[in-house]
Design a protein around this motif. Structure first.
Motif, PDB file in Angstrom:
ATOM      1  N   GLY A  80     -11.270 -52.798 -15.127  1.00 15.21           N
ATOM      2  CA  GLY A  80     -12.564 -52.391 -14.567  1.00 15.21           C
ATOM      3  C   GLY A  80     -12.877 -52.780 -13.351  1.00 15.21           C
ATOM      4  N   ARG A  81     -13.998 -52.050 -12.783  1.00 10.69           N
ATOM      5  CA  ARG A  81     -14.347 -52.560 -11.116  1.00 10.69           C
ATOM      6  C   ARG A  81     -14.397 -54.003 -10.971  1.00 10.69           C
ATOM      7  N   GLY A  82     -13.607 -54.208 -10.079  1.00 14.27           N
ATOM      8  CA  GLY A  82     -13.740 -55.780  -9.614  1.00 14.27           C
ATOM      9  C   GLY A  82     -12.780 -56.457 -10.320  1.00 14.27           C
ATOM     10  N   ARG A  83     -12.131 -55.956 -11.151  1.00 16.15           N
ATOM     11  CA  ARG A  83     -11.060 -56.777 -11.944  1.00 16.15           C
ATOM     12  C   ARG A  83      -9.874 -56.932 -11.172  1.00 16.15           C
ATOM     13  N   TYR A  85      -5.602 -56.561 -10.498  1.00  7.80           N
ATOM     14  CA  TYR A  85      -4.187 -56.013 -11.199  1.00  7.80           C
ATOM     15  C   TYR A  85      -3.377 -57.240 -11.143  1.00  7.80           C
ATOM     16  N   HIS A 102      -8.344 -54.720  -5.628  1.00  3.92           N
ATOM     17  CA  HIS A 102      -8.591 -53.675  -5.007  1.00  3.92           C
ATOM     18  C   HIS A 102      -7.323 -52.964  -4.781  1.00  3.92           C
TER      19      HIS A 102
END
Length: 696
Positions: A80-83, A85, A102
């Motif tokens: 999700g956003r801001g999570r 990798y 990002h």
């Protein structure tokens, strides 16, 4: 000695000739004062990262920067956003995660395909019990392992340049540095066990531990010494040039000096007598005097300077005394006039204020020799100012008066002798850096009758007590200064602070008792307020720091400095020196706003515990550093890239004696070591010095 030697050309080429440096990076480097490959050589790392390979992160004390070989496992794209990798990896013993924010998944899949082996290096720390390496600094294929140094130097960086780019540029600059002949004295070199210049550069850029980063590390100490030596060679060359310049022998008769001394009513101190003798001896020689008269507040420099000027007058010549500002020039005039009157000597002042007919009359009297001593500001440098026979120039407070101006003054008149006065006691290391071209006379005794000044710390909460103390002092016929703080850069707020205090004190002490002087007043009003205080028409003078230098009111025995903790030590010492000039006991009250910072407390207690300006300046230097101490912009102090004047003062002293000895043995720098020293001057950009050799 024509242009720069060819062997140095590559070090002075454009920055864009270095690996990885395009016009954009070159621009960024310029902001770091790096204009040539040579400047990069002298931009040393300030840290080092241990990138030696380990088998596993197991057993390491985290967090730590580690380098291990890993096998790449599962990719876990951000959910999700801001999570983040995440990629699972495993070294020889332990599984952990590489974490990217990002991130572009397709890029990471190409860089770190599942099942591949990679060398990763970066900071590893625990999150939720799992070791993670967030954004590795380096990810390398196994055949690229050689690209990663075991110890990575950390350079000062600025926005727009990465560690990698910087490292690459430095390596490229180092490749151009060839071994140069040795310019350090062989005995000194052997005694210190220093490496050669080239080896020192290579070592300084390849630190392996914190010890290699210390100023005492042999490679760094050697490079620092080179900078000091180049600087001291320049000063020594300037000194020789000034000395070789035909001076004139000026012999006084002693008649005028005797008249002045008889009129004083007290005997000069031993230090004053010694200084006058040193100056007279210099003036009597055929080469030009270039002497620094260093004295603490109230050590009696003005008398020494005037006696020196009288030597010039006794010999049938003229003298000039220069001050940095008009108010100081007027003060010098007031201080000198009674002495001049007792000797029957004509003293005049010349400043930017003199215009038209009045100015023309003064210039005529100067050219004919009627004016024997001239007091002035930089206005005495103007083209139309011609002396009949200028023998001595006394320059006051030459913080704004560097080597270049000293050489400039020599072009006025028939090469006058130069005496520079400073009221700021300067620690030896700084005196060497700034005035290494000069001989020094020190006034280290107070004239008789100067009483110690009692200094006390008072918090601003006790303001009314202080005002009560003033009320009693005024009733006894004494006078006081009240210095208001420089609150911030804008003069308006300073002004407001001073005006508020002025109103408050006037209400408390009575209308006619309090005067005000601040930086934004018209000069005439300022002079009037000063005159009222000097004549005793006002008893308390509220002031911003305009009264810092030179004001002399013997009846003023109290100095209140408000918010003393925001002033510098040297400034506080100068301000305190405005009292204690008469025969009464004097007090200095340092008012501070609690709580005091550690630095503020150290400054105020140092001042309370000692009146020795030299001791105070040592503490000031320790606390603030050299550039601040005399304001780097106009200090005439060299900007060293590696050397540090505070911690390496000992090296500076060695460099001075070495430079003077080298020029004494080899004035034209023509021996092998002399030629090597020329290379050093080119290398360190001392073009001024090179001009002096070719002139000499």
């Amino acid at each position: 000695m024509s242009g720069r030697p060819e062997v140095l050309f590559p070090l002075f080429a454009e920055l864009t000739t270095l690996d990885g440096v395009g016009p954009k990076i070159a621009k960024v480097l310029e902001n770091m004062h790096v204009l040539r490959p040579r400047d990069l050589l002298y931009t040393l790392p300030h840290g080092v990262i241990d990138r030696r390979r380990r088998d596993t992160i197991d057993g390491a004390e985290l967090p730590a920067t580690l380098t291990v070989e890993v096998e790449i496992g599962t990719h876990r794209p951000a959910s999700g956003r801001g999570r983040a990798y995440r990629i699972d990896v495993r070294d020889s013993k332990l599984a952990f995660q590489l974490v990217f924010f990002h991130a572009r998944g397709d890029y990471l899949k190409r860089q770190l395909p599942e099942g591949a082996r990679r060398l990763v290096s970066g900071k590893v720390e625990y999150f939720d019990g799992i070791p993670q390496m967030v954004h590795p600094d380096h990810i390398l294929a196994l055949d690229e392992e050689g690209e990663l140094p075991e110890f990575e130097p950390v350079y000062p960086l600025t926005a727009g340049i990465t560690r990698k780019t910087m490292h690459k540029a430095v390596v490229s600059a180092l490749a151009r540095a060839v071994d140069l002949p040795e310019w350090i004295d062989p005995l000194q070199h052997a005694k210190e066990g220093w490496p050669s210049w080239h080896v020192a550069l290579v070592q300084a850029h390849a630190p392996r531990s914190a010890a290699d980063l210390a100023p005492t590390a042999p490679a760094r100490a050697r490079l620092a010494y080179d900078e000091f030596l180049a600087h001291q060679l320049t000063l020594a060359l300037a000194r020789e040039t000034l000395r070789k310049a035909k001076g004139r022998e000026t012999h006084g008769t002693g008649d005028l000096q005797r008249k002045v001394l008889e009129s004083l009513g007290f005997a000069p101190t031993g230090a004053q007598v010694r200084a006058v003798q040193e100056i007279a001896a210099d003036m009597g020689r055929g080469h030009r005097m270039n002497r620094l008269l260093q004295g603490d507040v109230g050590a009696g420099k003005t008398l020494v300077a005037f006696l020196a000027l009288l030597i010039a007058v006794e010999a049938g010549g003229q003298g000039v005394m220069m001050a940095p500002t008009e108010i100081l020039a007027r003060q010098h005039l007031e201080g000198l006039q009674p002495m001049a009157a007792s000797a029957g000597v004509r003293v005049e002042i010349l400043t930017g204020r003199d215009k038209g007919a009045e100015r023309r009359a003064k210039l005529a009297a100067l050219a004919s020799g009627e004016i024997q001593v001239l007091v002035g500001t930089h206005a005495v440098f103007q083209k139309d100012v011609v002396f009949h026979d200028l023998r001595l120039a006394v320059v006051d407070e030459q913080h704004r008066f560097g080597v270049r101006q000293r050489l400039e003054l020599g072009r006025k008149g028939q090469a006058p002798d130069v005496l520079v006065m400073t009221a700021t006691p300067i620690p030896r290391s700084l005196a060497l850096a700034q005035y290494g071209d000069m001989d020094v006379s020190v006034l280290d005794e107070k004239p008789p009758g100067r009483k110690p000044i009692k200094t006390a710390l008072v918090s601003t909460g006790r303001m009314e007590e202080v005002v009560g103390h003033l009320r009693r002092a005024i009733a006894e016929g004494r006078q006081a200064y009240w210095v208001c703080p420089l609150v911030d850069e804008s003069e308006n707020t300073d002004l407001a602070a001073a005006e508020d205090r002025f109103r408050h004190l006037r209400a408390a002490l009575g209308e006619g008792h309090v005067g005000l002087v601040h930086g934004q007043m018209p000069p005439a009003d300022k002079d009037a307020a000063m005159a009222d205080f000097q004549a005793g028409r006002t008893q308390v003078l509220v002031a911003t720091t305009v009264i810092e230098v030179g004001v002399n009111v013997p009846n003023a025995t109290i100095m209140v400095i408000e918010r003393a903790e925001i002033f510098g030590l040297a400034q506080l010492h100068q301000l305190r020196g405005r009292v204690g000039r008469g025969d009464q006991d004097s007090t200095c009250l340092l008012m501070y706003q609690a709580p005091l910072s550690e630095g503020g407390e150290k400054r105020l207690t140092t001042l309370r515990d000692t009146e020795d300006g030299f001791r105070i300046s040592e503490v000031d230097l320790e606390m603030r550093g050299a550039g601040d101490l005399i304001g780097t912009a106009q200090s005439g102090l060299p900007r060293f890239r590696i050397a540090d004047m505070e911690s390496q003062a000992g090296l500076m002293a060695v460099a001075q004696s070495d430079a003077r000895k080298l020029l004494n043995d080899d004035p034209a720098l023509e021996t092998d070591r002399g030629k090597a020293a020329r290379l050093l001057l080119w290398l360190t950009g001392q073009d001024e010095a090179i001009r002096l050799i070719s002139v000499g």
